[in-house]
Design an enzyme around this catalytic site. Structure first.
Site, short mmCIF file in Angstrom:
data_model
loop_
_atom_site.label_atom_id
_atom_site.label_comp_id
_atom_site.label_asym_id
_atom_site.label_seq_id
_atom_site.Cartn_x
_atom_site.Cartn_y
_atom_site.Cartn_z
N CYS A 150 -5.21 8.91 5.31
CA CYS A 150 -6.54 8.76 4.57
C CYS A 150 -7.09 7.46 4.52
CB CYS A 150 -6.59 9.26 3.17
SG CYS A 150 -5.21 9.37 2.26
N TYR A 151 -6.01 6.54 3.93
CA TYR A 151 -6.26 5.17 3.79
C TYR A 151 -6.53 4.52 5.04
CZ TYR A 151 -4.78 5.01 -1.08
OH TYR A 151 -4.53 5.02 -2.47
#
Length: 347
Positions: A150-151
């Site tokens: 996600c990051y």
């Protein structure tokens, strides 16, 4: 009809896969795998699926169940997919792995940052890093997809246009990141309890967060050189969402209009990346529950830096939505199929 199996269906990313796939008439979820809830009705684990899912959770036995499906999503802790995968599996089905097992091409780097031995390094080179906006053509014919973190997804999409255009010094990149608590998974942890998180914000994984080498590797491909950067994530008291604020030194004077054209051209054909208007900063509540990523930038003439920003839903574009986007490409479907949910507002 695409027949789907989900290993790790009772985690947050797994349940988001179920929510999104149930809305489609061209997909059938054949089995719901779960190590923790074997034999328990899925709708008893997640009550929001009451009268929507009648199935029970099954043991995560990939070899036994591959005959029933066309594609398997593995939304599991690090290391499990690497243990389950085999040539026999990949000859029969496609696998989209939501863990980090096949994201990093150097096995020693993976083992160093994740602290575990990789059980199937022979498939690392074959695995396609499934950031659709960058590797779309490779995804089409892949057997094994390494669904991005996600990051990294939000960071790469926010920084890519400026980096690719040669506007910034790659060695000067600093990424400040914020995430909701679902990013830590559904497992019970004291530090994620309501009283521990509410009315507070904290940095974690400072200098050693596991997404660091993934971001460095992928931005390195874009820059054409090895990159070392600072990445600091923070936990904020909200359920879902990611906000990225990245900083880098400019290599030459640029105007807003020039950089805006670069961002617009980079994403002009991308359905899920929205370049915002001037002086509008990305906000997590504007992408909540959707597969969209909002990006923008700001030039700081005083420091000769550019500030690059991005916001997205960590469970959709940061996990399940991106995995489904990859599935659509792999099966020759329009990329946006089943992913056009309008962001929910208010959250």
């Amino acid at each position: 009809m695409i027949r789907v199996g989900i290993i790790g269906s009772t985690g947050y990313a797994g349940s988001e896969l179920v929510r999104l796939l149930l809305q489609r008439s061209d997909v059938k979820i054949v089995w719901y795998g779960s190590h923790s809830y074997i034999g328990k009705k899925y709708a008893d684990v997640y009550r929001n699926f009451f009268k929507l899912v009648d199935a029970e959770c099954l043991e995560d036995n990939l070899e036994e169940l591959i005959a029933q499906v066309d594609v398997v999503f593995t939304a599991t802790p690090q290391g499990l997919c690497a243990e389950l995968i085999s040539e026999n599996v990949l000859q029969k089905i496609k696998v989209i792995d939501l863990s980090a097992d096949f994201r990093i091409k150097d096995v020693k780097t993976y083992e160093h940052w994740y602290g575990i031995e990789h059980k199937s390094p022979q498939f690392i080179e074959e695995a396609v890093y499934g950031l659709c906006e960058i590797n779309r053509e490779k995804v089409k014919n892949a057997r094994l997809i390494a669904n991005p973190g996600c990051y990294p997804t939000c960071s790469i999409l926010s920084i890519q246009p400026a980096l690719k255009a040669g506007l910034i010094n790659p060695s000067s990149i600093i990424i400040d990141a914020k995430s909701g608590t679902t990013g830590a998974g559904r497992g019970a942890k004291v530090q994620n309890l309501y009283c521990e998180v509410n009315e507070s914000i904290k940095a974690y994984g400072v200098t050693n967060h596991r997404h660091t080498p993934e971001i460095e590797e992928q931005l390195g491909y874009i820059a054409g050189q090895e990159i070392r950067l600072n990445f600091t994530p923070h936990l904020v008291p909200m359920n879902r969402g990611i906000l990225i604020t990245a900083y880098a030194d400019l290599l030459r004077p640029v105007s807003y209009e020039e950089v805006k054209t670069i961002y617009d051209n980079c994403y002009k054909n991308e359905r899920f990346v929205r370049v915002l208007d001037k002086d509008v900063c990305p906000e997590t509540h504007n992408v909540h529950g959707s597969n969209y990523v909002d990006v923008n930038f700001k030039l700081d003439e005083r420091t000769n830096r550019i500030i690059m920003m991005g916001a997205m839903d960590n469970l959709v574009k940061g996990a399940a939505g991106q995995a489904i986007q990859n599935m659509n490409i792999m099966f020759g479907l329009p990329e946006e199929t089943g992913l056009l949910q309008v962001p929910m507002f208010p959250c």
